[in-house]
Design an enzyme around this catalytic site. Sequence first.
Site, short mmCIF file in Angstrom:
data_model
loop_
_atom_site.label_atom_id
_atom_site.label_comp_id
_atom_site.label_asym_id
_atom_site.label_seq_id
_atom_site.Cartn_x
_atom_site.Cartn_y
_atom_site.Cartn_z
N LYS A 158 0.77 -1.15 0.11
CA LYS A 158 0.05 -0.01 0.07
C LYS A 158 0.98 1.30 -0.10
O LYS A 158 0.77 2.06 -0.69
CB LYS A 158 -0.96 0.02 1.28
CG LYS A 158 -1.70 -1.15 1.36
CD LYS A 158 -2.82 -0.98 2.62
CE LYS A 158 -1.99 -0.73 3.85
NZ LYS A 158 -1.38 -2.33 4.26
N ARG A 187 -8.29 1.48 10.20
CA ARG A 187 -7.93 -0.16 10.75
C ARG A 187 -9.27 -0.56 11.29
O ARG A 187 -8.97 -1.75 11.52
CB ARG A 187 -6.64 0.03 11.33
CG ARG A 187 -5.56 -0.19 10.52
CD ARG A 187 -4.44 -0.11 11.29
NE ARG A 187 -3.31 -1.04 10.84
CZ ARG A 187 -2.11 -0.51 10.20
NH1 ARG A 187 -2.23 0.79 9.80
NH2 ARG A 187 -1.20 -1.13 10.11
N ARG A 229 11.94 -6.35 3.83
CA ARG A 229 11.66 -4.66 3.74
C ARG A 229 12.52 -4.27 4.69
O ARG A 229 13.09 -4.32 5.70
CB ARG A 229 10.17 -4.53 4.40
CG ARG A 229 9.90 -3.00 4.52
CD ARG A 229 8.33 -2.91 4.31
NE ARG A 229 7.91 -3.28 5.71
CZ ARG A 229 6.47 -2.94 5.94
NH1 ARG A 229 5.68 -2.36 4.87
NH2 ARG A 229 6.15 -2.99 7.01
N ARG A 281 12.24 -2.43 10.07
CA ARG A 281 11.08 -1.67 11.21
C ARG A 281 11.15 -2.60 12.40
O ARG A 281 11.29 -3.98 12.09
CB ARG A 281 9.81 -1.62 10.47
CG ARG A 281 9.80 -0.33 9.77
CD ARG A 281 8.50 -0.21 8.92
NE ARG A 281 7.35 -0.70 9.71
CZ ARG A 281 5.92 -0.62 9.22
NH1 ARG A 281 5.81 -0.17 8.14
NH2 ARG A 281 5.06 -1.00 9.89
N ARG A 338 0.68 -8.86 13.99
CA ARG A 338 0.16 -7.85 13.17
C ARG A 338 -0.98 -8.32 12.27
O ARG A 338 -2.07 -7.75 11.81
CB ARG A 338 1.36 -6.95 12.30
CG ARG A 338 1.94 -6.18 13.27
CD ARG A 338 3.15 -5.36 12.64
NE ARG A 338 2.73 -4.71 11.32
CZ ARG A 338 3.93 -4.57 10.40
NH1 ARG A 338 5.12 -5.43 10.44
NH2 ARG A 338 3.49 -3.85 9.41
P1 AMP Z 1 1.86 0.54 9.34
O1 AMP Z 1 3.02 1.48 8.89
O2 AMP Z 1 0.75 1.02 8.55
O3 AMP Z 1 1.78 -0.80 9.18
O4 AMP Z 1 1.61 0.66 10.74
C1 AMP Z 1 2.66 0.41 11.72
C2 AMP Z 1 1.87 0.42 13.19
O5 AMP Z 1 1.39 1.71 13.60
C3 AMP Z 1 0.72 -0.36 13.47
O6 AMP Z 1 0.92 -1.94 13.50
C4 AMP Z 1 -0.24 0.20 14.50
O7 AMP Z 1 0.55 -0.19 15.71
C5 AMP Z 1 0.15 1.49 14.38
N1 AMP Z 1 -1.09 2.21 13.37
C6 AMP Z 1 -0.91 2.64 12.27
N2 AMP Z 1 -2.05 3.21 11.63
C7 AMP Z 1 -2.76 2.79 12.72
C8 AMP Z 1 -4.34 2.97 12.67
N3 AMP Z 1 -5.34 3.62 11.81
N4 AMP Z 1 -5.04 2.48 13.89
C9 AMP Z 1 -4.35 2.11 14.96
N5 AMP Z 1 -2.94 1.92 14.89
C10 AMP Z 1 -2.30 2.17 13.85
#
Ligand code: AMP
Length: 210
Positions: free
Chosen positions: A15, A87, A121, A154, A165
């Site tokens: 994404k 989410r 990644r 990460r 996750r």
């Molecule tokens: P991502 O980079 O989108 O995979 O986000 C990394 C982490 O940030 C996720 O595993 C959550 O802990 C937190 N996070 C990101 N976006 C959200 C969201 N919309 N709601 C809740 N937690 C989020």
Amino acid sequence: MINKLIFLGPPGAGKGTQAQKLEKDYGYKKISTGDILREEVSKSTDLGKLASQYMERGLLVPDDVMIQIIKKWVNKFDKFVLDGFPRTLKQAEELEKIVPIDRVIYFEITKDEVIKRLSARRICPKCKVVYNLLTNPPKNDEICDLCGSKLERRHDDAPEVINKRFEVYEKQTLPLLEFYNSKDLLIKIDASGNIDEVYQRLKKVLFYQV
Ligand code: AMP
């Protein structure tokens, strides 16, 4: 006109990478809640300290915190891609009250493929560009092509956290498919294959189809 987009899909579906391409080629602002939170974590702000407790464990940051963040961002841009938000159903319902969305793109991919991608990644800590050591490697060993910083993994791409996750995604985020499908906003694309293949599919559904 399709100006306000949501990208839905499991972690590692691509994404962020595709949002980055739409930003560069078509001027969509990429709004990644994960990037916003990581920035807060790296600056050790109060929000960052709170968020990291959840992020490190692969859990979601509480809805009310996320909704406050997204409110500030979406109102600043007329044309954007939301990457990583909403989410949960609660987030989706709140977003509806803030701004109308034109399309929701669902990135469809298997868990096996996602695990392979996330393990390879790497991210540039400075310019946030995302690489994949297998499919989209930097020119020099683990060094950012753009700014020369050493690439990082990460923390939440560690194997134990990846599993968590994915579990959280299936439980809390997958119900959004039905939510947006029932509003006739959902378009599915096949997110397997390389970056350009997926990008072609994305452009086709966004720009060449009524
Ligand atoms: P991502 O980079 O989108 O995979 O986000 C990394 C982490 O940030 C996720 O595993 C959550 O802990 C937190 N996070 C990101 N976006 C959200 C969201 N919309 N709601 C809740 N937690 C989020």
